[in-house]
Motif scaffolding. Structure first.
Motif, mmCIF file in Angstrom:
data_model
loop_
_atom_site.group_PDB
_atom_site.id
_atom_site.type_symbol
_atom_site.label_atom_id
_atom_site.label_comp_id
_atom_site.label_asym_id
_atom_site.label_seq_id
_atom_site.Cartn_x
_atom_site.Cartn_y
_atom_site.Cartn_z
ATOM 1 N N LEU A 83 10.058 -5.161 -12.557
ATOM 2 C CA LEU A 83 11.334 -4.823 -11.964
ATOM 3 C C LEU A 83 11.170 -3.472 -11.289
ATOM 4 C CD1 LEU A 83 14.418 -5.145 -11.527
ATOM 5 C CD2 LEU A 83 14.703 -3.976 -13.717
ATOM 6 N N SER B 205 13.013 -0.517 -9.750
ATOM 7 C CA SER B 205 14.374 0.015 -9.770
ATOM 8 C C SER B 205 14.725 0.629 -8.427
ATOM 9 C CB SER B 205 14.497 1.101 -10.854
ATOM 10 O OG SER B 205 14.172 0.581 -12.105
ATOM 11 N N SER C 173 15.894 3.330 -5.944
ATOM 12 C CA SER C 173 15.850 4.779 -6.053
ATOM 13 C C SER C 173 16.969 5.385 -5.223
ATOM 14 C CB SER C 173 14.493 5.312 -5.602
ATOM 15 O OG SER C 173 14.193 4.869 -4.307
ATOM 16 N N SER D 94 9.849 5.563 -6.091
ATOM 17 C CA SER D 94 10.496 4.515 -6.887
ATOM 18 C C SER D 94 9.835 4.463 -8.251
ATOM 19 C CB SER D 94 10.335 3.147 -6.207
ATOM 20 O OG SER D 94 11.109 3.082 -5.051
ATOM 21 N N THR E 48 9.463 -1.080 -13.966
ATOM 22 C CA THR E 48 9.347 -1.476 -15.355
ATOM 23 C C THR E 48 8.461 -2.714 -15.372
ATOM 24 O OG1 THR E 48 11.574 -0.672 -15.762
ATOM 25 C CG2 THR E 48 10.633 -2.137 -17.418
#
Length: 184
Positions: A51, A53, A55, A62, A65
């Motif tokens: 994943l 995320s 920013s 960035s 995960t």
């Protein structure tokens, strides 16, 4: 199924089926989860779920995960990401920084396995060519030395942020105490 195969399969799945999560920061903005999954699969032959995320516009990087389904895969991934003999960098030279890893007790393993199976099918259906967006640079090279300087700078930034968060919490506590004192 032979005994060696049974032993390997048994050790590949953790008791209780707990997935593991790795947080990687300092990624190029706009990197796709599939690029990361494909790169990891090519480099360490494990499947994972990624994943990226979103920013903030003011952030220069960035974070992602990465979730794996076993301790064995976590160990393989960690060994690759933390190996002092190389660094992973983007095509723009931004080095990856592993900031956290933990067991993800609250994520159902079945969900992780279903997503990983889906992405594994996608990986097998695509040609396996090395992504030009990410690469491993070896110790002793100019790219590696630059990556290490950039990693040190990023860690300095992260530590500065952590100190700012501590200060924010302390200031918030002081303000809360002021209002609690006035209410009495």
């Amino acid at each position: 199924m032979g005994t060696a195969s049974f032993e390997r399969d048994r050790h590949d799945v953790d008791i209780g089926g707990v997935p593991y999560v790795v947080m990687v920061e300092n990624l190029e903005k706009g990197i796709s989860p599939f690029t990361i999954m494909e790169f990891i699969h090519q480099q360490v032959s494990i499947s994972c779920q990624v994943l990226v995320s979103p920013s903030l516009s003011r952030e220069a990087y960035s974070r992602a995960t990465i979730t794996v389904s076993s301790k064995r895969n976590l160990d393989k991934l960690s060994e690759f990401l933390e190996n002092p003999n190389h660094s992973i960098i983007s095509s723009g030279g931004r080095p990856w920084v592993l900031t956290e890893k933990w067991p993800a007790h609250d994520i159902p393993l079945a969900s992780i396995q279903a997503l990983m199976a889906h992405y594994q099918t996608m990986l097998q259906s695509r040609e396996t060519e090395t992504s030009n967006e990410l690469k491993v640079v070896l110790s002793g090279t100019e790219e590696y030395n630059t990556a290490m300087l950039l990693k040190d700078l990023f860690w300095e930034f992260i530590n500065h942020q952590a100190r700012l968060h501590q200060r924010l919490r302390a200031e918030e506590a002081k303000i809360a105490q002021l209002f609690d004192a006035e209410e009495m």
